[in-house]
Write an enzyme that holds these catalytic residues in place. Structure first.
Site, mmCIF file in Angstrom:
data_model
loop_
_atom_site.group_PDB
_atom_site.id
_atom_site.type_symbol
_atom_site.label_atom_id
_atom_site.label_comp_id
_atom_site.label_asym_id
_atom_site.label_seq_id
_atom_site.Cartn_x
_atom_site.Cartn_y
_atom_site.Cartn_z
ATOM 1 N N ASN A 286 -8.243 8.789 13.621
ATOM 2 C CA ASN A 286 -8.383 9.432 12.371
ATOM 3 C C ASN A 286 -7.242 10.238 11.954
ATOM 4 O OD1 ASN A 286 -11.082 9.155 13.289
ATOM 5 N ND2 ASN A 286 -11.782 10.733 11.750
ATOM 6 N N LEU B 117 -1.887 6.961 1.411
ATOM 7 C CA LEU B 117 -1.476 8.173 2.674
ATOM 8 C C LEU B 117 -0.417 7.205 3.789
ATOM 9 C CD1 LEU B 117 -1.998 10.828 4.132
ATOM 10 C CD2 LEU B 117 -3.621 9.730 5.351
ATOM 11 N N VAL B 118 -0.891 5.872 4.175
ATOM 12 C CA VAL B 118 -0.280 5.555 5.249
ATOM 13 C C VAL B 118 1.066 4.883 4.713
ATOM 14 C CG1 VAL B 118 -0.316 3.639 7.026
ATOM 15 C CG2 VAL B 118 -2.116 5.203 6.748
ATOM 16 N N TYR C 289 -16.557 -1.945 7.125
ATOM 17 C CA TYR C 289 -15.014 -1.970 7.028
ATOM 18 C C TYR C 289 -14.647 -2.297 8.509
ATOM 19 C CZ TYR C 289 -10.548 0.530 7.700
ATOM 20 O OH TYR C 289 -9.427 1.168 7.644
ATOM 21 N N GLY D 62 0.898 -1.220 0.071
ATOM 22 C CA GLY D 62 0.010 0.133 0.168
ATOM 23 C C GLY D 62 0.778 1.356 -0.208
ATOM 24 N N HIS D 63 2.078 1.158 -0.678
ATOM 25 C CA HIS D 63 2.747 2.515 -0.472
ATOM 26 C C HIS D 63 2.342 3.671 -1.524
ATOM 27 C CE1 HIS D 63 4.186 0.968 -4.541
ATOM 28 N NE2 HIS D 63 4.879 1.997 -4.645
ATOM 29 N N ASP E 181 -23.697 11.797 11.696
ATOM 30 C CA ASP E 181 -22.797 12.359 12.700
ATOM 31 C C ASP E 181 -21.818 11.179 12.721
ATOM 32 O OD1 ASP E 181 -23.047 14.873 13.098
ATOM 33 O OD2 ASP E 181 -24.318 14.433 14.775
ATOM 34 N N ARG F 15 -12.986 21.896 0.701
ATOM 35 C CA ARG F 15 -14.215 22.734 0.436
ATOM 36 C C ARG F 15 -14.256 24.107 0.982
ATOM 37 N NH1 ARG F 15 -17.765 18.360 1.620
ATOM 38 N NH2 ARG F 15 -18.434 19.347 3.590
ATOM 39 N N TRP G 129 -20.890 18.902 7.402
ATOM 40 C CA TRP G 129 -21.719 17.741 7.589
ATOM 41 C C TRP G 129 -22.184 17.433 8.936
ATOM 42 C CZ3 TRP G 129 -19.648 13.193 3.883
ATOM 43 C CH2 TRP G 129 -19.575 13.806 2.664
HETATM 44 P P1 GDP Z 1 -15.481 8.583 10.840
HETATM 45 O O1 GDP Z 1 -14.569 9.518 11.966
HETATM 46 O O2 GDP Z 1 -15.248 7.238 10.545
HETATM 47 O O3 GDP Z 1 -16.799 8.971 11.030
HETATM 48 O O4 GDP Z 1 -15.248 9.341 9.389
HETATM 49 P P2 GDP Z 1 -15.191 10.874 8.940
HETATM 50 O O5 GDP Z 1 -13.828 11.575 8.799
HETATM 51 O O6 GDP Z 1 -15.676 10.760 7.405
HETATM 52 O O7 GDP Z 1 -16.068 11.805 9.510
HETATM 53 C C1 GDP Z 1 -16.048 12.353 10.687
HETATM 54 C C2 GDP Z 1 -17.064 13.353 11.018
HETATM 55 O O8 GDP Z 1 -16.894 14.630 10.537
HETATM 56 C C3 GDP Z 1 -18.419 12.910 10.969
HETATM 57 O O9 GDP Z 1 -19.245 13.209 12.233
HETATM 58 C C4 GDP Z 1 -18.889 13.565 9.678
HETATM 59 O O10 GDP Z 1 -20.380 13.574 9.743
HETATM 60 C C5 GDP Z 1 -18.275 15.085 9.908
HETATM 61 N N1 GDP Z 1 -18.063 15.829 8.799
HETATM 62 C C6 GDP Z 1 -18.411 17.265 8.556
HETATM 63 N N2 GDP Z 1 -18.152 17.542 7.192
HETATM 64 C C7 GDP Z 1 -17.630 16.303 6.851
HETATM 65 C C8 GDP Z 1 -17.139 16.471 5.336
HETATM 66 O O11 GDP Z 1 -17.197 17.264 4.499
HETATM 67 N N3 GDP Z 1 -16.568 14.988 4.847
HETATM 68 C C9 GDP Z 1 -16.623 13.868 5.934
HETATM 69 N N4 GDP Z 1 -16.174 12.710 5.555
HETATM 70 N N5 GDP Z 1 -17.148 14.165 7.053
HETATM 71 C C10 GDP Z 1 -17.530 15.256 7.631
#
Ligand code: GDP
Length: 316
Positions: free
Chosen positions: A166, A15-16, A137, A11-12, A272, A188, A203
């Protein structure tokens, strides 16, 4: 681990794996074995078996996986469970059958139950229901941990499982829909600034709590595990920073880094996910490992990378 050892970083291009490859090179590992997906498809057992028989790696760092943010996990759950089960099953089994001396298996702290006591300890594994948005996953990764541990128990495979929180950093996937929160929001916020927009959509509610680990810190933990941790049936370690943050606070930090001053608007039609995901990394800390990259610094470096590479971002 001898620096002349033949180390396969699976997986080089990701990211990881990319961060681990760079780190091993810096440390003087001279015999890295790398394959792009076009050269070897890890979801095909015959290709993996032939590769191991020919190359005979002495150590394997398994950082190849299908990953994505909350929406990608939900939308493509079939791809996520299939690809991850296949990749890890083939690589772990081939590692054992070809006498690999050390295996590092990368997972994620989403393997723990949705409502695990916080900060989350390794003991919480399999004590309750998972977060539905990334259950496919998570179950694949749980199977990988179980397989590494069962092979350690039955066959003596020297396997260490690392479960990072994360991740973020240069070379991440910045896809607007499918990426994780940090790169998606950074992208964004950048577009909103360029367009002179008055708001940035975030989100969910902004209240979930996450912990963000720079990928170079994870690479450091992987090399630490390779060189200093004895694998075995209980060798499961969380990798985290010990600092948690709400999604709202993350969005504010990103806006500051990017230089976007509009308001935040929360889109409650998006999920969420887990309310709080905060790792207890004390088991790994007790062995002498600690994250060192300050969040502000890591965020700025990630944005610099984004600016320099925005014309060549990954497509999916
Ligand atoms: P998770 O840690 O596995 O839930 O993965 P994510 O990194 O995709 O999301 C983390 C949190 O960020 C969740 O609560 C999402 O709803 C919130 N979030 C807010 N805006 C965004 C966005 O633009 N993209 C993603 N992926 N998550 C978002």
């Amino acid at each position: 681990m001898d620096r002349s050892a033949r180390v396969f970083v699976a997986g080089h291009t990701g990211l990881v794996g990319g961060a681990i490859e760079r780190r091993l090179r810096e440390d003087g590992y001279a015999n890295l074995i790398l394959r792009r997906r076009a050269e070897m498809d890890l979801t095909r057992q015959a290709e993996v078996d032939a590769f191991f028989a020919a190359e005979r790696p002495e150590a394997v760092i398994l950082a190849a996986a299908r990953v994505g943010g909350i929406q990608a996990n939900d939308r493509f759950s079939g791809d996520f469970i299939r690809d991850n089960l296949l990749i890890q099953t083939h690589v772990i089994d081939a590692a054992y059958r070809n006498g690999v001396k050390k295996l590092i298996f990368m997972g994620s702290n989403c393997i723990y139950p949705k409502h695990a006591p916080q900060p989350i300890k390794e003991e919480s594994l399999l004590t309750g229901p998972l977060e539905p948005t990334n259950r496919a996953y998570a179950l694949a990764k749980i199977a990988g941990v179980e397989m590494a541990q069962a092979y350690a128990k039955q066959f003596g495979l020297d396997a260490v499982c690392l479960m990072p929180t994360n991740l973020y950093g240069p070379r991440d996937n910045f896809h607007l829909e499918n990426a994780h929160v940090l790169p998606a929001l950074m992208h964004r916020a950048h577009l909103a600034k360029q367009a002179g927009a008055d708001h940035l959509t975030v989100w969910g509610s902004g209240t979930p709590i996450r912990e963000f680990l720079h990928v170079d810190d994870l690479a450091d933990a992987a090399v630490f595990a390779l060189e200093k941790i004895q694998g075995g049936p209980d060798a499961l370690y969380n990798v985290g920073t010990g600092e948690e943050m709400s999604i709202r606070a993350l969005a504010e930090a990103i806006c500051e880094t990017v230089g976007f001053s509009g308001e935040l608007r929360f889109d409650s039609s998006k999920p969420d996910g887990t309310p709080r995901k905060f790792s207890d990394a004390s088991r790994l800390n007790a062995l002498g490992w600690k994250a060192t990259i300050p969040f502000e610094e890591g965020l700025k470096a990630t944005y610099r990378w984004f600016l320099e590479n925005q014309n060549a971002l990954r497509a999916a």
